[in-house]
Design an enzyme around this catalytic site. Sequence first.
Site, short mmCIF file in Angstrom:
data_model
loop_
_atom_site.label_atom_id
_atom_site.label_comp_id
_atom_site.label_asym_id
_atom_site.label_seq_id
_atom_site.Cartn_x
_atom_site.Cartn_y
_atom_site.Cartn_z
N GLY A 1 22.64 35.39 -29.62
CA GLY A 1 22.37 36.05 -30.89
C GLY A 1 21.81 35.12 -31.93
O GLY A 1 22.00 33.90 -31.87
N GLY B 1 20.92 27.31 -29.73
CA GLY B 1 22.04 26.77 -28.94
C GLY B 1 23.19 26.11 -29.67
O GLY B 1 23.87 25.26 -29.11
N SER C 1 15.32 30.03 -30.13
CA SER C 1 14.21 30.27 -29.20
C SER C 1 13.67 31.70 -29.35
O SER C 1 12.57 32.01 -28.94
CB SER C 1 14.67 30.04 -27.77
OG SER C 1 15.76 30.90 -27.50
N GLU C 2 14.50 32.58 -29.96
CA GLU C 2 14.06 33.96 -30.14
C GLU C 2 13.41 34.18 -31.51
O GLU C 2 13.15 35.30 -31.91
CB GLU C 2 15.25 34.91 -29.91
CG GLU C 2 15.55 35.05 -28.41
CD GLU C 2 16.90 35.66 -28.08
OE1 GLU C 2 17.85 35.44 -28.84
OE2 GLU C 2 16.98 36.33 -27.04
N HIS D 1 19.91 39.73 -34.36
CA HIS D 1 19.83 40.01 -32.93
C HIS D 1 21.13 39.54 -32.30
O HIS D 1 21.61 38.45 -32.61
CB HIS D 1 18.65 39.29 -32.29
CG HIS D 1 18.79 39.15 -30.81
ND1 HIS D 1 18.86 40.25 -29.98
CD2 HIS D 1 18.91 38.06 -30.01
CE1 HIS D 1 19.02 39.83 -28.73
NE2 HIS D 1 19.05 38.51 -28.72
N HIS E 1 24.22 40.32 -28.77
CA HIS E 1 24.52 40.91 -27.46
C HIS E 1 25.92 41.55 -27.50
O HIS E 1 26.80 41.13 -26.76
CB HIS E 1 24.49 39.82 -26.37
CG HIS E 1 23.29 38.92 -26.42
ND1 HIS E 1 23.32 37.63 -25.97
CD2 HIS E 1 22.02 39.13 -26.84
CE1 HIS E 1 22.13 37.06 -26.12
NE2 HIS E 1 21.32 37.95 -26.66
N HIS F 1 19.16 43.42 -22.23
CA HIS F 1 19.33 42.25 -23.08
C HIS F 1 20.34 42.49 -24.21
O HIS F 1 21.45 42.00 -24.16
CB HIS F 1 17.95 41.84 -23.62
CG HIS F 1 17.95 40.57 -24.42
ND1 HIS F 1 16.80 39.86 -24.68
CD2 HIS F 1 18.94 39.89 -25.04
CE1 HIS F 1 17.10 38.80 -25.41
NE2 HIS F 1 18.39 38.79 -25.64
ZN LIG Z 1 19.27 37.49 -26.96
#
Ligand SMILES: [Zn+2]
Length: 429
Positions: A32, A49, A77-78, A97, A99, A161
């Site tokens: 996320g 991370g 990275s997103e 974002h 999960h 996802h």
């Molecule tokens: Zn994700």
Amino acid sequence: MKMNPSSPDPRARITGVIQRIYKARLTTTTGGNISVREENGDIWVTPSGIDKGSLEQKDIICVRKDGTIEGLHKPSSEFTFHKAIYESRPDIRAVIHAHPPALVSFSMVRNIPDTNIIPLARNVCGPIGYAKYAISGGAKLGEVIAAEFSKGFKAVIMENHGVVLGGEDLKDAYVRFETLEFAARTIFNARSIGNPVFLTNEEIDNMESQIPADLPETDQVEHPSDELAIRKSISDLVHRACDQGLMIGSSGTVSVRWRNDDFLITPRNIPRWEMSTEDVIQIRAGKREAGKLPSRALQVHARIYKENPHVNSIILAQPPHIMAFAVSNAELNVRAIPESWYFLRDVPKVDFGKQFDQAGTIASMFSPRNPALIIRNDSIIVTGDKLMQTFDRLEIAEFTARALIIGKTLGELVPMTQDQIDELIDKFD
Ligand SMILES: [Zn+2]
């Protein structure tokens, strides 16, 4: 770094929300990401991370409008899809974002939660978009997600996802996130015990057209110590209900009788987890404290106090296990647990749409022995004397609902017999 004192630091807002998401178990420690776009085009984003449990303000990255990256780490990275969303939607100023378990489940079975399960979910989330799978961190994922946002959605399921949500600010995006995960859990819980019944847009619009106009304002308010104590008890209880998963930011109404038919009640449009004692509203002689907007369920509360002198506190809420019974035809059979039955008695269900035009009917269904009822596709209303007693009843109802849902997967439910009920009444009543 120079900060504008009139706008709180976006880094503080981001770390605050990420902690809330992690604590509510809506993401894993590295899954996320969150971003906020400022007026000048700079985007603040969580790093790649880093442990969500210990994220600090200094860890948040700034991507300037010209693409320069400032900060101690690499951006998430997103980040590419956050950027793509902002490019396609100037009205969106924050993106979340994550999960979360129920919405990930929907994404795995390639399904979208229907927010017409309760009016709250439709109003807060609207219709939901669906982005086909593309590899995480790639430009393709940004394209498919931005294409969904361009259609006007503010929430999009990401195939196999998770979910991504936008908002006019971070608070707006988070309230939408929490509400959508809650709707997904309600649907899932209802599917475990029966079939969820969805509302039509007409049913929701009809119900909303009956919401009475706001009460007139009054400046005749006073805050003696007993009034201040009630404010604090309401605000403390709302925070506790949020921490216990019994309320989310967008919903839940709590009131406490003050003097005669005067009472104090929670406000409208203020996220429950950040409500303060000053936000609580005094209702006095049928008028509301000037400049404040009370919960829309106010008139139902007023009617219950008027017709039930024994009721001194009311909670209207949407806990996710009770709601499974509210949105399906499955019965919340409290008779399966003697202790629950003793505190709640049978919990009747009222049809959806009656909460405003038949507030009197609802109010007349309560008695000292019948403290709770469910409004289909809407909520549970629990009443009591002291606020803590009412809260205890709400907790008992939610735990009972949860036990009934789990029990359903284990075997046949065996409720108490009428003889056993009578024995209970003889001994304790
Ligand atoms: Zn994700």
